[in-house]
Design an enzyme around this catalytic site. Sequence first.
Site, mmCIF file in Angstrom:
data_model
loop_
_atom_site.group_PDB
_atom_site.id
_atom_site.type_symbol
_atom_site.label_atom_id
_atom_site.label_comp_id
_atom_site.label_asym_id
_atom_site.label_seq_id
_atom_site.Cartn_x
_atom_site.Cartn_y
_atom_site.Cartn_z
ATOM 1 N N SER A 299 0.788 -1.232 0.000
ATOM 2 C CA SER A 299 0.000 0.000 0.000
ATOM 3 C C SER A 299 0.817 1.278 0.000
ATOM 4 O O SER A 299 0.288 2.347 -0.248
ATOM 5 C CB SER A 299 -0.900 0.013 1.219
ATOM 6 O OG SER A 299 -0.113 0.080 2.393
ATOM 7 N N HIS B 98 -5.224 -4.739 -0.161
ATOM 8 C CA HIS B 98 -5.300 -3.708 -1.201
ATOM 9 C C HIS B 98 -5.535 -4.288 -2.584
ATOM 10 O O HIS B 98 -5.773 -3.547 -3.533
ATOM 11 C CB HIS B 98 -4.027 -2.862 -1.192
ATOM 12 C CG HIS B 98 -3.913 -1.993 0.021
ATOM 13 N ND1 HIS B 98 -4.362 -0.692 0.055
ATOM 14 C CD2 HIS B 98 -3.444 -2.258 1.269
ATOM 15 C CE1 HIS B 98 -4.152 -0.186 1.255
ATOM 16 N NE2 HIS B 98 -3.602 -1.121 2.017
ATOM 17 N N LYS C 28 -11.461 -1.314 1.986
ATOM 18 C CA LYS C 28 -10.926 -0.689 0.768
ATOM 19 C C LYS C 28 -11.946 -0.902 -0.371
ATOM 20 O O LYS C 28 -12.932 -0.189 -0.405
ATOM 21 C CB LYS C 28 -9.544 -1.247 0.499
ATOM 22 C CG LYS C 28 -8.762 -1.255 1.841
ATOM 23 C CD LYS C 28 -7.339 -1.102 1.792
ATOM 24 C CE LYS C 28 -6.706 -1.256 3.167
ATOM 25 N NZ LYS C 28 -6.955 -0.167 4.086
#
Length: 402
Positions: free
Chosen positions: A187, A215, A246
């Site tokens: 990330s 992610h 996310k």
Amino acid sequence: MKDIFDKYLPLERRRRELFGETRDLPFALTVERLLSPTRALVGGREILLFGTNNYLGLTFDPAAIEAGIRALREWGTGTTGSRIANGTYVLHRQLEQAFARFLDRGTAIVFTTGYQANLATISGLAGPRDVILVDADSHASIYDGCRLSGATVIRFRHNDPEDLDRRLSRLGEVEGSVLVVVEGLYSMLGDVAPLPELCAVVRRHGAWLLVDEAHSFGVYGARGRGLAEAQGVEREVHFVAGTFSKSLGAVGGFAASDHPRFELLRIAARPYMFTASPSPATMASVLAILERIGREPELRSRLWDNARRLHAGLAELGFTLGAPVSPVVAVVLPDERTAVRAWQRLLAEGVYVNLALPPGTPGRRSLLRASVSAAHEPEEIETALATFARIGRELDLVAPRP
Ligand code: PMP
């Protein structure tokens, strides 16, 4: 009596040196109102959001909001406890079955946050007789899970299968098992793990592999299952963990596996057993979002179009970028002060990105980290690029306009 906060004097000093007495601290930013997944009111001004991790832009998905409201009405505001104390709701079961189906895994378990998914999975899988090899750039939740496990923890060089191989070879006789933990998309810099090479090393040494797809879930792979799907190695990844915070646009976490005894985590992992389970509204929303991600691959195409545009635009301007294109576009700055200054100027000009400073960054780099969303309009990307160009020239980070 010594003040109990005295241990933080160096931290306080560093904060003052970098930020002065300004209230514009990255962690003191108050969002007064969200106008959309990509726009917010801050200090009475509209700003463009390029630091949300809202990769698919689904936080205002109408079906997810309706499902959440319905769940609030039918199930109330909270679960008020853990599943071992208060029981499992039908919603927990439905969501876990939906994750298992989505990921094509035998078992999925949901957690209250992604942080807890890692804490529970790692500390549940590994114990004091085991050894964990962890990628050096791993997220704090992975390190904390390692610590909670009581296992021997060895770091290997970031994204370096040869270093992993060397360290595994040096282990000698291990009393318990060996667990390797890596992430999919990292990330901070936006680089990805070389999973086929890592899997080959793991297989050769008879170790277990956990991939945190926090992610990369929803972002990579033909069906959005993550980097392991994109790189064709899902069947070699024994355990997958992820977050709702996310692509899934909510708060919570999950872990999944084909291991027939994976359910044992429910009675072995403390961060699952001793904390309240996810709220009904969260679970209902995530069910709706998961369904939408499964039926709408165009979301991913839009995200990648936007990522390519922002990455190419910043590269053309002459910024140093952390990695090849991904939905995380990190601009590497020469030092902390310049990074803070650039971050403040971007915010003043209406563009919000994440400021990432050492020691929490790979190679102790100072970064401005932009995350791209499928919900960004092309004009919003162009506005961000124009703002980066202006600030870059103002701070001598890129060459003046020819
Ligand atoms: N894993 C990684 C790689 C992360 O970046 C994060 C959070 N940013 C987490 C786990 C924790 O997720 P959550 O925010 O849902 O606790």
